[in-house]
Design an enzyme around this catalytic site. Structure first.
Site, PDB file in Angstrom:
ATOM      1  N   ASP A 247     -11.611   1.997   3.533  1.00 54.02           N
ATOM      2  CA  ASP A 247     -11.948   0.570   3.404  1.00 54.02           C
ATOM      3  C   ASP A 247     -13.454   0.376   3.183  1.00 54.02           C
ATOM      4  OD1 ASP A 247      -9.786  -1.251   3.599  1.00 54.02           O
ATOM      5  OD2 ASP A 247      -9.586  -0.870   5.755  1.00 54.02           O
TER       6      ASP A 247
ATOM      7  N   LYS B  83       0.848  -1.207   0.000  1.00 54.32           N
ATOM      8  CA  LYS B  83       0.000   0.000   0.000  1.00 54.32           C
ATOM      9  C   LYS B  83       0.876   1.247   0.000  1.00 54.32           C
ATOM     10  CE  LYS B  83      -3.811  -2.455   2.095  1.00 54.32           C
ATOM     11  NZ  LYS B  83      -4.448  -2.963   3.301  1.00 54.32           N
TER      12      LYS B  83
ATOM     13  N   GLN C 114      -5.088  -2.025   9.333  1.00 49.98           N
ATOM     14  CA  GLN C 114      -4.928  -3.342   8.718  1.00 49.98           C
ATOM     15  C   GLN C 114      -5.529  -4.433   9.612  1.00 49.98           C
ATOM     16  OE1 GLN C 114      -3.688  -3.797   5.620  1.00 49.98           O
ATOM     17  NE2 GLN C 114      -4.015  -5.984   5.720  1.00 49.98           N
TER      18      GLN C 114
END
Ligand code: GUN
Length: 284
Positions: A119, A52, A96
């Site tokens: 997300d 990322k 995460q």
């Protein structure tokens, strides 16, 4: 018979588009920044986070990384989320997953500002997807829709079967296909006679997490087959949920693993981060 859907080509096109927009925002003095939180030292999570960061760097997006020890307590993690929520230089926040044992994932997801939730896991964003009024879409289903669009695969009126009902893939995938006027079935581990359900699919999305789960007898001739699986076979080789060698000759389009859905997810995260920056600067 089938055409291979190339996730590397489609993700490169998305990244190009995002990079151009990030550059245009930069010319107006607007920066784009993603904050990523990693708790503990899960090896797979470390690789995801590194990828990322690399994508951000390639696209001109500022990346901030917060690495916390596995024994971090819930209060400290929530304090960091709160700090990032209030930091005007941060446009997107991603924590995460999975989190180490003892930490409450649901509470952390709910604590992230819905406006920075790139997300699209926050209940507000999940609800917005349901009513078809959304800014952020979870990266995997968003990437799949982008691939269908790139290959001019029309969803309108098609029988769409999604195998898997996770909050991250299966459920939002079903909603996105429904918004495009697909007739959607979400099948799962308790579905009776799965083969009779999948055999009707014009568009079949497999998000099961089991190597070679989808066999040729489960697929209609000419179906579009999308493989979300990321499994290791007995030899340790990366493979999807679909028995590619057997299904490929029957499909009109199919995604390979690797090189299909996988490369799309980070590209869509970059897209969501750009969207967040534009919205926060009233530029959307
Ligand atoms: N872990 C595996 N996939 C994801 C993802 O898309 N987002 C986050 N936050 N964690 C993940």
């Amino acid at each position: 018979m089938s055409n291979i859907i190339d996730g590397k080509v489609v993700s490169a096109a998305v990244k190009d588009r995002v990079a151009n927009e990030v550059k245009a925002l930069g010319d107006k003095g607007v920066s784009v920044c993603l904050a990523v939180i990693l708790v503990g030292d899960d090896p797979a999570s470390k690789i995801y986070v590194a990828n990322k960061k690399k994508a951000c760097e390639q696209l001109g997006i500022i990346s901030k990384e917060y690495v916390l020890p596995a024994n971090t307590c819930q209060e400290d993690l929530l304090a960091l989320v709160n700090q990032l929520n209030n930091d005007k230089t941060v446009n997107g926040i991603l924590c995460q997953l999975p989190l180490p044992k003892g930490l409450d994932e649901k509470a952390v997801i709910a604590a992230i500002s819905a406006d920075k939730d790139v997300d699209a896991f926050h209940p507000v964003n999940v609800g917005k997807i349901m009513i078809g009024d959304y800014d952020f879409v979870p990266c995997t289903p968003a990437g799949i829709m982008e691939m269908l669009k790139y290959y001019n695969i029309d969803v309108n009126g098609k029988e769409c079967v999604v195998i898997g009902r996770s909050n991250i893939v299966g459920k939002p995938m079903g909603m996105l296909l429904l918004h495009k006027n697909g007739t959607v079935t979400i099948a799962h581990s308790r579905t009776k006679d799965l083969k009779s359900v999948t055999s009707k699919a014009d568009i079949l999305v497999a998000a099961v997490g089991k190597a070679n789960f989808v066999t040729a007898d489960m697929v209609k001739d000419g179906a579009v087959v999308i493989d979300v699986g990321m499994n290791r076979n007995a030899d340790g080789k990366l493979c999807g949920d679909v028995d590619f060698a057997a299904v490929e000759p029957k499909a009109s389009y199919i995604t390979p693993v690797p090189g299909g859905v996988g490369p799309m997810t980070i590209a869509m995260l970059m897209q969501n981060t750009l969207t967040a920056a534009k919205r926060q600067n009233n530029l959307d």
